[in-house]
Scaffold this motif. Structure first.
Motif, PDB file in Angstrom:
ATOM      1  N   SER A 127       0.811  -1.218   0.000  1.00 52.21           N
ATOM      2  CA  SER A 127       0.000   0.000   0.000  1.00 52.21           C
ATOM      3  C   SER A 127       0.847   1.271   0.000  1.00 52.21           C
ATOM      4  O   SER A 127       0.310   2.379  -0.072  1.00 52.21           O
ATOM      5  CB  SER A 127      -0.917   0.014   1.231  1.00 52.21           C
ATOM      6  OG  SER A 127      -0.147   0.150   2.420  1.00 52.21           O
ATOM      7  N   LYS A 128       2.172   1.112   0.078  1.00 52.51           N
ATOM      8  CA  LYS A 128       3.074   2.271   0.149  1.00 52.51           C
ATOM      9  C   LYS A 128       3.481   2.716  -1.257  1.00 52.51           C
ATOM     10  O   LYS A 128       3.447   1.932  -2.209  1.00 52.51           O
ATOM     11  CB  LYS A 128       4.334   1.912   0.942  1.00 52.51           C
ATOM     12  CG  LYS A 128       4.069   1.315   2.319  1.00 52.51           C
ATOM     13  CD  LYS A 128       3.533   2.338   3.298  1.00 52.51           C
ATOM     14  CE  LYS A 128       3.429   1.727   4.700  1.00 52.51           C
ATOM     15  NZ  LYS A 128       2.907   2.683   5.685  1.00 52.51           N
ATOM     16  N   PRO A 129       3.905   3.977  -1.402  1.00 48.49           N
ATOM     17  CA  PRO A 129       4.317   4.469  -2.727  1.00 48.49           C
ATOM     18  C   PRO A 129       5.481   3.670  -3.328  1.00 48.49           C
ATOM     19  O   PRO A 129       5.622   3.586  -4.535  1.00 48.49           O
ATOM     20  CB  PRO A 129       4.753   5.923  -2.455  1.00 48.49           C
ATOM     21  CG  PRO A 129       4.175   6.285  -1.147  1.00 48.49           C
ATOM     22  CD  PRO A 129       3.962   5.020  -0.373  1.00 48.49           C
ATOM     23  N   TRP A 130       6.301   3.090  -2.459  1.00 51.81           N
ATOM     24  CA  TRP A 130       7.468   2.320  -2.910  1.00 51.81           C
ATOM     25  C   TRP A 130       7.202   0.816  -2.902  1.00 51.81           C
ATOM     26  O   TRP A 130       8.111   0.021  -3.094  1.00 51.81           O
ATOM     27  CB  TRP A 130       8.672   2.633  -2.013  1.00 51.81           C
ATOM     28  CG  TRP A 130       8.325   2.850  -0.563  1.00 51.81           C
ATOM     29  CD1 TRP A 130       8.171   4.055   0.064  1.00 51.81           C
ATOM     30  CD2 TRP A 130       8.062   1.839   0.439  1.00 51.81           C
ATOM     31  NE1 TRP A 130       7.829   3.871   1.388  1.00 51.81           N
ATOM     32  CE2 TRP A 130       7.761   2.521   1.649  1.00 51.81           C
ATOM     33  CE3 TRP A 130       8.053   0.442   0.439  1.00 51.81           C
ATOM     34  CZ2 TRP A 130       7.453   1.843   2.833  1.00 51.81           C
ATOM     35  CZ3 TRP A 130       7.746  -0.235   1.604  1.00 51.81           C
ATOM     36  CH2 TRP A 130       7.447   0.466   2.784  1.00 51.81           C
ATOM     37  N   ASP A 190       6.010  -1.303  -4.929  1.00 52.11           N
ATOM     38  CA  ASP A 190       6.336  -2.128  -6.091  1.00 52.11           C
ATOM     39  C   ASP A 190       7.810  -2.503  -6.152  1.00 52.11           C
ATOM     40  O   ASP A 190       8.197  -3.384  -6.928  1.00 52.11           O
ATOM     41  CB  ASP A 190       5.922  -1.406  -7.389  1.00 52.11           C
ATOM     42  CG  ASP A 190       6.629  -0.070  -7.572  1.00 52.11           C
ATOM     43  OD1 ASP A 190       7.111   0.499  -6.568  1.00 52.11           O
ATOM     44  OD2 ASP A 190       6.699   0.404  -8.723  1.00 52.11           O
TER      45      ASP A 190
END
Length: 259
Positions: free
Chosen positions: A209-212, A214
């Motif tokens: 769920s975090k921006p990083w 992936d």
């Protein structure tokens, strides 16, 4: 930009006995290794094994060992391999030359082992700050650092990843990590549990769920014992050596991407 100081706090006490996977993995084994690095004093009361040239390094990597400490060949070899990939590795001797004694493994006395864990957990936050200062002293002042932790060190790897000074973390066969620690992580992580280790899927759900998210990855090595990348790994066995190399490659790929 310049790094801001962000102190790592000690999480609330938890019941931290050596896991069944840790006990079943047995004693450390010897592998062939010649130090490419050296032991130095990075503070009055702290020795570290360092490897690589900080003048040309892409970034600093903190390496956090297992309960058997600084002198086992595998963890020194890991530092040297990070150095050969263009990083400056620093493995602080959090245990102050007093790792868990081999003759007392598996721990016969819970109270004694808990006392050991309390001592080393109390030292770890300050030692992480000392390594960060050491990185600055040797000229690694731009960008973020990486952190790699194994077994007990895996817990502190995840805790360090809540500190904005670190830009990527890698842990193999981590011990004593919790959902709360995962919730606090601020950078991408590579998780590589072994047979019997904690289920890391819930941590990956948090990371996704975090921006990083992936950039994170997870692979479970069910065919490898807890500790295969560290003091318990018999790297003379082709399957173990291949698994270790795969973990290292994933670590270096993450560091190359994020640091």
């Amino acid at each position: 930009g310049d790094l801001k100081l962000c102190h790592v706090s000690i999480p609330p006490p938890t019941t931290e006995m050596a896991s069944e996977a840790c006990c079943k993995a047995g004693l450390p084994v010897t592998i062939e290794h010649t130090d490419a690095g050296k032991e130095i004093q990075i503070a009055d009361d702290l020795t570290a094994y360092v490897s690589g040239d900080p003048a040309t390094a892409k970034a600093g990597i903190v390496v956090l060992y297992d309960i058997f400490g600084l002198r086992h060949a595998q963890v020194r070899e890991l530092c040297d391999r990070f150095a050969s990939a263009g990083y400056y590795a620093c493995m602080p001797d959090v245990f102050r030359n007093e790792p868990w004694k081999l003759e007392d493994f598996p721990p016969p006395n819970k109270d004694a082992f808990m006392g050991f864990i309390e001592r080393i957990n109390a030292a770890a936050p300050g030692d992480l700050e000392t390594v960060k200062k050491h990185f600055a002293e040797v000229g690694l002042t731009k960008g973020k650092h990486g952190v790699a932790g194994f077994c007990w060190g895996g817990k502190w790897c995840m805790i360090a990843c809540a500190d904005e000074a670190f830009g990527a973390g890698v842990t193999a066969h981590p011990a004593m990590i919790t959902q709360d620690m995962a919730e606090a992580v601020q950078c991408p992580m590579v998780l590589r549990p072994a047979n019997g280790d904690v289920d890391c899927e819930p941590f990956m759900e948090v990371f996704s769920s975090k921006p990083w998210g992936d950039k994170c990855s997870h692979k479970r090595y069910e065919d490898q014992i807890h500790g295969f990348c560290a003091a318990r790994g018999d790297w003379s066995q082709p399957d173990v050596a291949a698994a270790v190399q795969e973990v290292l490659d994933s670590a270096i790929d993450l560091f190359n991407t994020c640091l």
